[in-house]
Motif scaffolding. Structure first.
Motif, mmCIF file in Angstrom:
data_model
loop_
_atom_site.group_PDB
_atom_site.id
_atom_site.type_symbol
_atom_site.label_atom_id
_atom_site.label_comp_id
_atom_site.label_asym_id
_atom_site.label_seq_id
_atom_site.Cartn_x
_atom_site.Cartn_y
_atom_site.Cartn_z
ATOM 1 N N PHE A 1 0.820 -1.199 0.000
ATOM 2 C CA PHE A 1 0.000 0.000 0.000
ATOM 3 C C PHE A 1 0.859 1.256 0.000
ATOM 4 O O PHE A 1 0.655 2.167 -0.792
ATOM 5 C CB PHE A 1 -0.925 0.012 1.226
ATOM 6 C CG PHE A 1 -2.032 -1.006 1.183
ATOM 7 C CD1 PHE A 1 -2.821 -1.224 2.300
ATOM 8 C CD2 PHE A 1 -2.279 -1.755 0.044
ATOM 9 C CE1 PHE A 1 -3.849 -2.168 2.277
ATOM 10 C CE2 PHE A 1 -3.297 -2.707 0.004
ATOM 11 C CZ PHE A 1 -4.077 -2.909 1.128
ATOM 12 N N ARG A 2 1.842 1.298 0.914
ATOM 13 C CA ARG A 2 2.658 2.502 1.044
ATOM 14 C C ARG A 2 3.493 2.724 -0.200
ATOM 15 O O ARG A 2 3.568 3.836 -0.719
ATOM 16 C CB ARG A 2 3.541 2.374 2.292
ATOM 17 C CG ARG A 2 4.437 3.565 2.537
ATOM 18 C CD ARG A 2 3.650 4.827 2.848
ATOM 19 N NE ARG A 2 4.542 5.982 2.797
ATOM 20 C CZ ARG A 2 4.281 7.113 2.145
ATOM 21 N NH1 ARG A 2 3.155 7.263 1.501
ATOM 22 N NH2 ARG A 2 5.158 8.115 2.139
ATOM 23 N N THR B 1 2.939 1.669 -3.195
ATOM 24 C CA THR B 1 2.072 2.079 -4.303
ATOM 25 C C THR B 1 1.737 3.555 -4.187
ATOM 26 O O THR B 1 1.784 4.291 -5.169
ATOM 27 C CB THR B 1 0.772 1.248 -4.308
ATOM 28 O OG1 THR B 1 1.102 -0.139 -4.360
ATOM 29 C CG2 THR B 1 -0.101 1.593 -5.502
ATOM 30 N N ASP B 2 1.408 3.986 -2.973
ATOM 31 C CA ASP B 2 1.098 5.409 -2.775
ATOM 32 C C ASP B 2 2.286 6.284 -3.139
ATOM 33 O O ASP B 2 2.140 7.355 -3.718
ATOM 34 C CB ASP B 2 0.682 5.667 -1.320
ATOM 35 C CG ASP B 2 -0.744 5.207 -1.034
ATOM 36 O OD1 ASP B 2 -1.145 5.241 0.140
ATOM 37 O OD2 ASP B 2 -1.442 4.817 -1.994
ATOM 38 N N GLU C 1 5.157 -1.418 -7.792
ATOM 39 C CA GLU C 1 5.467 -0.705 -6.543
ATOM 40 C C GLU C 1 6.837 -1.043 -5.963
ATOM 41 O O GLU C 1 7.375 -0.274 -5.167
ATOM 42 C CB GLU C 1 4.362 -0.917 -5.498
ATOM 43 C CG GLU C 1 4.174 -2.342 -5.003
ATOM 44 C CD GLU C 1 3.074 -3.063 -5.766
ATOM 45 O OE1 GLU C 1 2.984 -2.865 -6.996
ATOM 46 O OE2 GLU C 1 2.334 -3.845 -5.146
#
Lengths: 524, 546
Positions: free
Chosen positions: A131-132, A134-135, A339
């Motif tokens: 998640f991180r 990708t962000d 990512e």
């Protein structure tokens, strides 16, 4: 009809998702004056299109672009999954690396000068969280910062600063960006609103353009649902332009079947050819989180990763051929990103764990073909926790595509990318015309911009409560500059930023149902 | 595909054949959510949880109890411009203006605004009661428009009349509305004199408030004239903020009514009580007509169930309800109780078929997301926020206090579309823009922000670390029509999992969010995903149904 029969028919509806969803729902409240309509649409004039292909899960770079140069060490570090040297696909004028055996399509594109391999793309202090990470890739933030907008969203906000007020209009009636998937991602998020729209999935797209409507239960609720959907379809501002564009392209080249990336790219090619002025498309292919059984142990050139890479390669190759067939290949460049890469050393589950830097691909007719960067050096004894250092910051890749492909000016570039990043030799730099005027309704602007300590913000209000917030790139409100009731009119207010750090700030105007964001840059 | 707005590709499903027999099926979460979405604004998590351990009759009885806490009246939250001719300096900021007789145009304009903001606040902070939905019902029924009435004190008084009698006696309420100051202005009652009768109210009393326009409503033009004469003499006193009867203006002759009213003659009276006495006779006469109870019950049915009233519904539901209304001497509660406890109300075919009104969308949404408004002591900020929501509802064509005309909002009477009138190419995008704005940006006033906080809502779910549970629960609370499993899986993957294929990535992120909310990067990631999921679900047509 007997009630029993009714209830039998009335139960489960396999309610499908709608075809199109706006990134941010907007309604053209303001009237575009004929004067405004005569102006050009965007800040920069270009017919170039960027296609972003997201590979979800963290693609294993070392088995995608095999380091022939260090093959022995590579094989030693990955005894259970390495690709044999003689199986790696050879590339013209480059013996240091080879492509995964299933990527014949990309091999051919490389050898025809339409593919650029950028080695070891990453960033400092990388994150190993899906998640991180990708962000970070989507927002283009430093790894220790949280930025609430996407790099492409900020680009589109610079190009169409008045969006959504006054959009769509006759100068720009098409979506600014199109994503295929349920929701528009962070990549397309502007400082206040999402700049893109999404096409839910390929089959919904074809239902839309073929006029196939969804089922609804045979109940009063179902009747009302169908009515609302009908109105939704009619008021989906972009449904008609998408249908029109699609209808102008009766034939395309052949795409592989059972390949969801190919399905998505086929739609992208069709819409570009159909005449949409949309500049950014985003598609998505997942499954790359290959912690286990990445390969078949009887033949490491096959298995789950091999299938994924084959689909990616076949899809991009077919897409490129289609662009040539449709005679739009000079307008389109594409890029892949994931990512993170994966660990140098494989694990006991015949797979790899999260890693860091990895290669990415840039492709297109106007790409400077070849390889950028050194082959990642693999040590003789690789420890379980060892990871590849990055050679190129991914933001340099973005900066390059914005500057050299989408013709973004230097000032705008530093606002969009939040910092300066070197440009890389990825695409042919072509000259771009600069348009002077903007379409849509300008509700807020500032001068000077960039500024050193203070700037004057001019804003229009229809009356009633008016709010101007100054927001930093993390999305934090640093100041409520204006927060009161006005009578309708145009006003100015000074933003004194003497005590704030340099960088990008957003002035967000909220006047009852209207909102608009102005990007401002404070410099030394 | 060129399809018309009236989508008659398929025969619409007829309404259910069930009757007023009591519902004895499961009274679980689904039924509670359905009941609350109809009787309150939205089905808030806490309210559903509260009623989970109660039976259906217990729940309905509680909903039919008038609010024990009467809301404080609207206050002066406005600033008076210096150019105002008769400013209300005698009213301190933050104090109520409702008892202050001021007829200045600017002051009343500010106060009418103030009233609307206040009313929005009352609905947002509603108790677990049907009362606010009924207040809005009566406002739609006994329609008045603040722009025409003008006098804000009258407007507030009229509104309180509706609220305090919302669950009471409809016959008595009708009588009280007839001599209510606001109504006397709106339908010209105050201009109705013996020498110059004005038929406006007399007509609407019969056509819109009591008998309706159906085939069995057979009052005549002569009845309208006669009723007008009964109602002569009423006037308003702006200084005392009340109405009164002026014998000098009253028509004292006998008033003959038609066969529809059994050829009744209302004896003309003289003296100070003439108006009251004749009005009583008039109301009694009208309310003996069987059609009146049916008309009122049809309106209640349209408001709480659906607009399609065919012969079967008329026979099985309307007529029994009307009989109940009459035998209970026009008390509303027994009728509502019977309807809300009926098998018919919980029939699959009665569920999810209402298109939310703008107020339902806005107030229901705020309540379902648990939006916290500032304390009433901070009246400037709270009224500022209520104003924002009043504006949105008005944009979506429901301006509370100002329906389009005396017939009320078209959604409740205009055949064949009814509720569908709320949704058109202008209002549907506005609905989507409203929910997008609330869930993405919120609204800031005086540096205080209100927003639809999807993450805070998710914290209330039973098992939010399970992404399937998150999607299922959100769908269950937002929709009355189920979403297919495939659709829910796509949403989970695309939005909650960012395209990853393993649920545990969400689980880990959620657990970190709960245990370590200061991890900004993770918190932002989780909040954005939930925001995007909520936004997506609210963008779908299903969200517009209740």
């Amino acid at each position: 009809m007997k009630r029993r029969n009714f209830l039998k028919n009335a139960v489960q509806a396999s309610v499908a998702l709608p075809s199109l969803i706006n990134g941010f729902s907007f309604h053209a409240f303001g009237n575009s004056s004929p004067f405004l309509q005569s102006l050009l649409a965007a800040n920069t004039e270009t017919d170039h299109v960027l296609v972003i292909i997201q590979l979800n899960g963290g693609n294993d770079g070392l088995n995608t672009v095999i380091p022939i140069q260090f093959h022995a060490n590579y094989a030693a570090a990955r005894a259970n999954i390495f690709i044999p040297e003689n199986k790696a696909l050879k590339l013209t004028n480059n013996n240091a690396i080879g492509l995964h055996p299933s990527m014949t399509g990309l091999r051919d594109m490389y050898n025809n000068g339409k593919l650029k391999i950028v080695q070891s793309v990453g960033y400092p202090q990388p994150s190993f969280s899906h998640f991180r990470a990708t962000d970070i890739w989507m927002s283009a933030s430093d790894s220790n910062n949280v930025v609430n907008s996407g790099w492409a969203g900020r680009y589109l906000n610079t190009e169409y600063p008045n969006f959504p007020n006054g959009y769509p209009n006759s100068a720009m009636q098409d979506p600014l960006a199109i994503q295929i998937g349920s929701a528009t991602s962070l990549t397309l998020q502007g400082p206040a609103v999402s700049m893109g729209m999404s096409i839910t999935n390929p089959s919904n797209f074809y239902n839309l353009i073929n006029g196939i409507s969804d089922t609804a239960p045979n109940t009063p609720a179902g009747k009302e649902l169908q009515y609302i959907r009908l109105v939704a379809q009619q008021t989906q501002q972009y449904a008609s332009v998408i249908k029109d564009a699609a209808s102008k392209v009766p034939t395309q080249a052949t795409y592989p079947t059972a390949n969801s990336l190919a399905d998505q790219l086929k739609i992208v090619a069709r819409l570009i050819k159909g005449g949409l002025k949309t500049r950014v498309y985003m598609v998505n292919y997942g499954g790359f989180d290959t912690h286990a059984i990445q390969v078949n142990n009887t033949d490491t050139t096959t298995g789950s990763h091999a299938n994924l890479l084959k689909n990616v390669s076949d899809a991009i190759a077919a897409f490129q051929k289609d662009l040539e067939f449709l005679q739009i290949d000079h307008r389109v460049a594409g890029m892949t990103f994931s990512e993170f890469g994966r660990r140098i050393k494989s694990n006991a589950s015949i797979g790899t764990d999260h890693g860091t830097a990895a290669p990415l691909f840039i492709f297109g007719k106007n790409v400077l073909g070849g390889t950028l960067g050194n082959t990642p050096n693999i040590a003789t004894n690789v420890a379980v926790g060892d990871n590849l250092p990055f050679q190129y910051d991914f933001r340099s890749v973005y900066a390059t595509m914005l500057a050299n492909w989408l013709c973004v000016s230097e000032t705008d570039l530093s606002q969009i990318m939040l910092k300066n990043f070197q440009t890389l030799p990825l695409v042919n730099t072509l000259s771009c015309k600069k348009a002077a005027n903007l379409a849509g309704d300008i509700l807020i602007s500032n001068y000077p911009n960039p500024f050193t300590s203070s700037t004057v913000i001019t804003f229009k209000t229809t009356g009633d409560h008016t709010l101007i917030q100054i927001i930093d790139t993390t999305g934090r409100v640093v100041e409520n500059l204006v927060d009161k009731v006005y009578t309708a009119g145009t006003y100015t207010v000074v933003f004194n930023a003497a005590n704030y750090p340099n960088g990008v700030y957003y002035a967000r105007l909220q006047n009852m149902v209207n909102q608009q964001v102005r990007t401002m840059l404070k410099v030394q | 595909m060129a399809a018309s707005i009236n989508n008659s590709n398929s025969t619409p499903a007829p309404p259910p054949l069930t009757g007023l027999t009591k519902y004895i099926g499961i009274f679980g979460e689904q039924q509670i959510i359905h009941l609350l979405k109809r009787t309150m604004f939205g089905a808030a998590f806490a309210d559903v949880a509260y009623f989970k351990n109660k039976t259906l009759p217990e729940t309905v009885d509680e909903l039919l109890t008038s609010s024990l806490l009467t809301p404080q009246p609207p206050v002066k939250e406005y600033t008076v411009p210096a150019t105002t001719l008769v400013p209300d300096n005698n009213i301190a900021a933050g104090s109520t203006w409702v008892n202050d007789a001021n007829t200045d145009g600017t002051i009343n304009s500010l106060r009418r605004s103030s009233f609307k903001k206040w009313w929005m606040g009352v609905m947002l902070k509603q108790q677990r009661s049907i009362q606010e939905k009924m207040t809005l019902f009566w406002h739609n029924h006994f329609a008045t428009e603040t722009a025409d009435v003008g006098n804000a004190q009258y407007i507030y008084k009229h509104h309180q009349l509706l609220r305090l009698n919302a669950l009471g006696n409809v016959k008595n309420l009708t009588k009280l509305v007839t001599t209510d100051s606001a109504m006397l202005v709106y339908l010209n009652g105050q201009l109705n004199t013996a020498t110059a009768p004005d038929e406006n109210y007399a007509r609407e009393l019969q056509e819109l408030f009591c008998c309706g326009k159906g085939p069995n409503s057979l009052f005549t033009e002569a009845d309208v004239k006669a009723a007008a004469r009964v109602l002569t003499g009423w006037r308003n006193n702006a200084s005392t903020i009340s109405s009164y009867f002026d014998t000098a203006r009253h028509d004292t002759t006998n008033k003959q009514f038609s066969a529809f009213y059994n050829n009744t003659i209302i004896t003309g009276r003289t003296g100070a009580n003439a108006g009251e006495a004749e009005l009583t006779d008039l109301i009694n006469m009208i309310f003996t007509v069987p059609e009146v109870a049916k008309f009122i019950c049809r309106k209640l049915y349209t408001w709480f169930v659906y607009y399609d009233i065919d012969a079967t519904v008329e026979t099985n539901i309307i007529i029994p309800l009307a009989n109940l209304l009459v035998t209970n001497n026009y008390e509303i509660k027994p009728v509502l109780k019977a309807l809300l406890e009926s098998e018919h109300f919980y029939d699959t075919l009665s569920i999810g078929c209402q298109i939310k009104s703008p107020v339902d969308l806005v107030v229901g949404g705020c309540r379902e997301f648990g939006v916290k408004f500032p304390a009433s002591s901070d009246y400037t900020s709270s009224y500022g926020m209520y104003n924002y929501l009043v504006n949105w509802c008005s944009n979506m064509q429901q301006n509370i206090g100002d329906p389009p005309d005396v017939s009320g909002w078209k959604a409740y009477y205009q055949a064949p579309q009814f509720y569908e009138i709320w949704i058109n190419s202008d209002t549907l995008p506005k609905r989507n823009q409203y929910t997008d704005t609330m869930v993405v940006n919120g609204y800031t006033f005086n540096s205080i922000k209100i927003m639809y906080d999807a993450a805070e809502l998710t914290k209330l779910f039973t098992n939010p670390s399970n992404p399937d549970n998150v999607v299922d629960t959100m769908v269950q609370y937002f929709y009355r029509i189920p979403l297919s499993n495939n659709s829910k899986l796509q949403l989970k993957k695309d939005i909650l999992l960012s395209g990853q294929t393993s649920d545990y990535y969400w689980t880990d992120a959620w657990i970190t969010f709960i245990n370590n909310p200061t991890n900004t990067a993770n918190a932002t990631s989780v909040k954005n995903k939930l925001r995007d999921l909520a936004k997506y679900l609210m963008n779908l047509a299903e969200y517009q149904l209740a």
